[in-house]
Scaffold this motif. Structure first.
Motif, PDB file in Angstrom:
ATOM      1  N   VAL A 150       0.852  -1.187   0.000  1.00  0.00           N
ATOM      2  CA  VAL A 150       0.000   0.000   0.000  1.00  0.00           C
ATOM      3  C   VAL A 150       0.889   1.238   0.000  1.00  0.00           C
ATOM      4  O   VAL A 150       1.790   1.372   0.824  1.00  0.00           O
ATOM      5  N   TYR A 183       0.432   5.372   0.057  1.00  0.00           N
ATOM      6  CA  TYR A 183      -0.461   6.520   0.183  1.00  0.00           C
ATOM      7  C   TYR A 183       0.336   7.766  -0.173  1.00  0.00           C
ATOM      8  O   TYR A 183       1.299   8.121   0.509  1.00  0.00           O
ATOM      9  N   PHE A 211      -0.494  -1.324  10.075  1.00  0.00           N
ATOM     10  CA  PHE A 211       0.202  -2.134   9.080  1.00  0.00           C
ATOM     11  C   PHE A 211       1.367  -2.898   9.714  1.00  0.00           C
ATOM     12  O   PHE A 211       1.611  -4.060   9.381  1.00  0.00           O
ATOM     13  N   PHE A 237       4.123  -0.771   3.517  1.00  0.00           N
ATOM     14  CA  PHE A 237       3.247   0.399   3.502  1.00  0.00           C
ATOM     15  C   PHE A 237       4.145   1.629   3.456  1.00  0.00           C
ATOM     16  O   PHE A 237       4.995   1.823   4.318  1.00  0.00           O
ATOM     17  N   LEU A 290      -9.467   5.676   6.359  1.00  0.00           N
ATOM     18  CA  LEU A 290      -8.476   4.736   5.847  1.00  0.00           C
ATOM     19  C   LEU A 290      -8.047   3.716   6.900  1.00  0.00           C
ATOM     20  O   LEU A 290      -7.785   2.558   6.580  1.00  0.00           O
ATOM     21  N   PHE A 335      -8.525  -0.064   5.891  1.00  0.00           N
ATOM     22  CA  PHE A 335      -7.343  -0.911   5.750  1.00  0.00           C
ATOM     23  C   PHE A 335      -7.313  -2.002   6.813  1.00  0.00           C
ATOM     24  O   PHE A 335      -6.751  -3.085   6.595  1.00  0.00           O
ATOM     25  N   LEU A 380      -9.106  -4.644   5.162  1.00  0.00           N
ATOM     26  CA  LEU A 380      -8.352  -5.176   4.023  1.00  0.00           C
ATOM     27  C   LEU A 380      -7.273  -6.145   4.459  1.00  0.00           C
ATOM     28  O   LEU A 380      -7.098  -7.219   3.868  1.00  0.00           O
ATOM     29  N   LEU A 423     -14.341   0.207   2.856  1.00  0.00           N
ATOM     30  CA  LEU A 423     -13.473  -0.546   1.950  1.00  0.00           C
ATOM     31  C   LEU A 423     -14.171  -0.899   0.645  1.00  0.00           C
ATOM     32  O   LEU A 423     -13.569  -0.802  -0.430  1.00  0.00           O
TER      33      LEU A 423
END
Length: 507
Positions: free
Chosen positions: A31, A33, A118, A267, A392, A396, A399, A416
């Motif tokens: 991921v 961002y 993460f 991430f 987010l 996430f 996810l 999501l």
């Protein structure tokens, strides 16, 4: 015999678990961002016919979802970034206004944050770029030793940042906890209340400026690289960065992290500085846009995103990387320097059809570009789902299968399915924050702005704030430009939204 078999099974468990973890991470995406700074809804060519031509971001939009109703929580940078990191509305927490460059860390180190979510899921995490959420435990800090707590303590394995904004001192890079290229015999001192050292200031020596400060906005203190900054700084001569090299330096560090983690799951929070002031892009971009330095900075931003996309493709990571691109708030033209932005964008409004901009509780303050791409997983489309950057963390979390402890990220909603283009539901209610205490609420397309006796226009930056003495009600589904106040026509709707906003604020 049975004992030996039992021992063998016990010894095999870690290998089985490890194999399961490997299979799990093989299915999880990297991921990235990417966060622009002060980029408007109408600044990109994929959002507006009058926007700067941005072929790389247009390509990103065409490969995924272009959201038309996506928001930062706030119309200024620090609060938006606080919400992104914590999943909490910033107006719930004191001290989350625009921070000076010497502020203490405002992100909690003992709560769920976007990066440590993460990290707990086994990702390698990094931030490269602008931070602006404070460093250390107090304003008074030693810039010449280890500066912490900071990004590393809130969940980033690696950090390469500048502390606040490009127009604020100290104008240095920090890699993890230390100022880069700092010499022991040239220590840094920073002060926002009084001058330190003998460096010339923009106020005292305007003849030294290559980019003149706008009157009354405070960008006339210590001069670095021919540009007056907010705040005073001495020392660290070798450590000070050059504005024209900021973007390429951040890009090199971001690419280095991706290269190093190409066999892991990662991430990356890539916080760009464009098109925030001072706008001083690399020479290769100067004069290329035809719209002055602000336009040139947007070209540089687009190129930078394109370089990341190229690297992912080269490394074979393109199809296993989810990219989100957005901006921390709406646009501003004259925000401290005389760079002709107002003249060059006079017929090309950077907020597009929206009223207001940075600092404003009107839509131009928080409705921003928002692109999501995951080749092979997301079908190209345009989505009208209302989503916010505050969502987010919860999204996430779903996810990557990493739960959030009760009480953390309390304002974040799992959207999501909308982010992956599986529906267009998004969230139904959103609170928007202008500068200071100005606040508004949107529910199912109806927007209510409470009465506010503050200035209707921020004169220094020439932006409507959204402040009015009477209440305001707009139907954004029919009036995205907030031109027709319907408060007197629908008093029951005003009462409904006023009560809802009060309940949310007191939650």
């Amino acid at each position: 015999m049975y004992r030996n078999v039992f021992v063998a099974l016990l010894l095999a468990v870690p290998a089985i678990v490890s194999a399961q973890e490997r299979r799990k991470h093989a299915t999880l995406p990297n991921v990235i961002y990417i966060y622009a700074d002060d980029l408007g809804y109408g600044d990109l060519s994929c959002y507006s016919k009058t926007g700067i031509r941005t072929p790389n971001l247009d390509k990103l939009a065409a490969s995924g979802i272009r959201f038309t109703n996506a928001h930062a929580t706030s119309a200024t940078c620090t609060p938006s970034r606080y919400a992104l990191m914590t999943g909490k509305y910033p107006w719930r927490q004191t001290g989350t206004a625009i921070l000076p460059g010497d502020a203490a860390l405002i992100i909690p180190t003992d709560k769920t944050t976007l990066p440590n979510l993460f990290k707990k899921a086994g990702y390698k995490t990094a931030i490269v770029g602008k931070w602006h959420l404070g460093l250390g435990e107090a304003v008074a800090k030693d810039w010449n030793g280890e500066v912490k707590p900071g990004p590393n303590e809130v969940g980033f394995d690696y950090s390469f940042i500048f502390p606040a904004t490009a127009d604020r001192v100290p104008t240095v890079f920090l890699e993890n906890h230390k100022v880069l290229a700092l010499e022991a015999n040239d220590p840094i001192s920073v002060d926002y209340s009084k001058k330190v050292g003998n460096d010339p200031t923009g106020e005292e020596h305007p003849e030294l400026l290559k980019l003149k400060s706008s009157p009354g906005q405070g960008h006339n203190q210590t001069i670095v690289n021919g540009i007056g900054r907010i705040g005073y700084m001495s020392g660290g001569k070798l450590a000070r960065w050059t504005d024209e090299e900021l973007s390429s330096t951040f890009l090199a560090k971001a690419e280095g992290f991706i290269e190093d983690q190409r066999k892991a799951t990662f991430f990356l929070y890539f916080a760009l500085t464009e098109p925030h002031v001072p706008r001083m892009p690399a020479t290769r971009f100067k004069g290329k846009s035809g719209r002055g330095l602000r336009g040139d900075a947007i070209l540089q931003l687009d190129w930078t995103v394109g370089e990341i996309m190229k690297q992912l493709k080269y490394l074979g990571l393109e199809k296993n990387t989810l990219i989100v691109f957005s901006s921390d708030n709406g646009p501003v033209l004259d925000d401290g320097y005389q760079d002709e932005a107002e003249e060059k964008f006079k017929v090309h409004p950077p907020a597009g059809p929206l009223r207001g901009g940075k600092y404003s509780v009107l839509e131009g303050g928080t409705r921003v570009p928002f692109l999501v791409s995951w080749p092979g997983k997301i079908k190209p489309q345009v989505s009208s789902a209302m989503v916010s950057q505050i969502d987010l963390i919860a999204s996430f979390s779903k996810l990557i299968g990493q739960p959030i402890p009760a009480g953390d990220a309390s304002d974040s909603e799992n959207v999501l399915d909308a982010l992956l283009g599986q529906n267009k539901n998004g969230r139904s209610v959103l609170v928007e924050q202008g500068i200071g205490s100005s606040i508004a609420i949107v529910k199912d397309g109806w927007k209510y702005i409470p009465p506010n006796n503050g200035d209707a226009v921020m004169k220094l930056v020439n932006i409507e704030t959204g402040n009015l003495a009477p209440p305001q009600l707009y139907n954004l589904n029919e009036d995205i430009g907030e031109q027709t106040n319907l408060a007197t026509k629908y008093p029951d709707k005003v009462k409904e939204l006023a009560l809802l906003l009060s309940n949310i604020r007191n939650k």
